[in-house]
Design a protein around this motif. Structure first.
Motif, PDB file in Angstrom:
ATOM      1  N   ARG A 111       2.869   7.987  -4.378  1.00 58.16           N
ATOM      2  CA  ARG A 111       1.367   8.716  -4.628  1.00 58.16           C
ATOM      3  C   ARG A 111       0.595   8.836  -5.266  1.00 58.16           C
TER       4      ARG A 111
ATOM      5  N   SER B 208      -3.036   3.899  -3.938  1.00 58.91           N
ATOM      6  CA  SER B 208      -2.401   3.799  -3.039  1.00 58.91           C
ATOM      7  C   SER B 208      -2.054   4.734  -1.546  1.00 58.91           C
ATOM      8  N   ARG B 209      -1.475   4.222  -0.678  1.00 58.89           N
ATOM      9  CA  ARG B 209      -2.024   5.216   0.725  1.00 58.89           C
ATOM     10  C   ARG B 209      -3.075   5.240   1.047  1.00 58.89           C
ATOM     11  N   ASN B 210      -3.622   4.920   1.082  1.00 58.97           N
ATOM     12  CA  ASN B 210      -5.668   4.585   1.036  1.00 58.97           C
ATOM     13  C   ASN B 210      -5.424   3.584   2.263  1.00 58.97           C
ATOM     14  N   GLY B 211      -4.664   2.610   3.062  1.00 53.33           N
ATOM     15  CA  GLY B 211      -4.572   2.016   4.467  1.00 53.33           C
ATOM     16  C   GLY B 211      -5.237   1.140   3.605  1.00 53.33           C
TER      17      GLY B 211
ATOM     18  N   ASP C 133       1.072  -1.039  -0.213  1.00 55.18           N
ATOM     19  CA  ASP C 133       0.237   0.139  -0.381  1.00 55.18           C
ATOM     20  C   ASP C 133       0.852   1.259   0.110  1.00 55.18           C
ATOM     21  N   SER C 134       2.100   0.834   0.342  1.00 54.17           N
ATOM     22  CA  SER C 134       3.181   2.775  -0.733  1.00 54.17           C
ATOM     23  C   SER C 134       3.841   2.867  -1.912  1.00 54.17           C
TER      24      SER C 134
ATOM     25  N   ASP D 283      -4.169  -2.674   1.167  1.00 54.76           N
ATOM     26  CA  ASP D 283      -3.314  -3.160  -0.175  1.00 54.76           C
ATOM     27  C   ASP D 283      -4.257  -3.222  -1.537  1.00 54.76           C
ATOM     28  N   SER D 284      -3.062  -3.046  -2.308  1.00 53.40           N
ATOM     29  CA  SER D 284      -3.392  -3.184  -3.797  1.00 53.40           C
ATOM     30  C   SER D 284      -4.548  -4.396  -3.939  1.00 53.40           C
TER      31      SER D 284
END
Length: 258
Positions: free
Chosen positions: A108, A113-116, A104-105, A118-119
């Motif tokens: 940006r 991504s980075r929404n808490g 998830d990192s 995982d993809s």
């Protein structure tokens, strides 16, 4: 577990397997059989899936068929923009060079991504219907219904049988490596590995048969979706400035009437 309500339908589980990235040299060109092949399961149709020409960032669900002459003309114009070159060696390729699965990192600028979450679960939520989640979570999908574009089947998936649905990299990571990603920064490789434009939840065994093949060696068994698949392959190629082989481009154009 609670059922997702309102407009938040989506879902398809996937487990990243090594077979999805293994080399598949020597595969015969895709057959031109009529319609979905395989199990005799009723055709799924497109469900909520969106035409890739109307989904350039991959944030909308699925991969709907491209059928009109006007859209096929648009599709060919897009594919014509793709640059070609020979396929390089696989030397040095490792999945981890594209980041761990499923992170998830990612940078940006990658959607979701980075929404808490995982993809993998992001994609299951995007494409699945009748979603159920782990108790206390709005991320971890435990069951769903998937309209699989690659086979034309409706798949009822549960987390206890995770490999029944896998997340496919439309433009495989090993293929990316051979076409130029070996020279990229780590951030750019993590981007293409987690970009929803390059990810589709699909039937697991069918994904396993693809390996790192380009369109000249592998196409979805569901013939009606092949132009849409070619468009999505082209969209990823153009976004990341990755060429395809001459044979792959020729096959992509053929799927859209070229």
């Amino acid at each position: 577990m609670t059922r997702l309500r309102g407009g938040a339908a989506l879902a398809v589980a996937m487990v990243f397997t090594g077979s999805a990235l293994a080399g598949c040299e020597g595969l015969a060109p895709p057959a031109d059989g009529d319609g979905p092949s395989g199990s005799g399961v009723p055709a799924a149709g497109d469900g909520r899936a969106v035409n890739p020409l109307d989904n350039p960032d991959g944030t909308k669900p699925g991969l709907a068929a491209i059928s009109s002459d006007a859209d096929k003309q648009r599709a060919r114009a897009l594919i014509e923009k793709v640059v070609t070159k020979g396929r390089g060696p696989r030397t040095g390729y490792e999945r981890d060079k594209f980041g761990y699965a499923w992170m998830d990192s990612a940078p940006r600028d990658v959607p979701f991504s980075r929404n808490g979450c995982d993809s993998r679960n992001d994609l299951l939520k995007r494409d699945g219907q009748d979603l159920r989640f782990r108790a206390g979570s709005d991320c971890v999908v435990t069951s769903l219904t998937l309209h699989d574009p690659y086979t034309g089947k409706v798949i009822e998936w549960t987390k206890s049988r995770a490999i029944k649905v896998q997340i496919d990299h439309v433009m495989p990571l090993s293929y990316d490596w051979q076409m130029g990603a070996s020279r990229w920064t780590k951030d750019k490789r993590e981007s293409i590995a987690n970009d929803p434009l390059n990810l589709l939840p699909v039937d697991g065994p069918t994904n396993g048969s693809k390996g790192d093949s380009g369109p000249a060696s592998w196409l979805p068994p569901n013939k009606r979706i092949r132009c849409a698949y070619a468009v999505r392959f082209a969209q990823v190629s153009l976004k990341y400035e990755l060429p395809v082989t001459d044979a792959d481009k020729e096959m992509m154009l053929k799927q859209c009437g070229g």
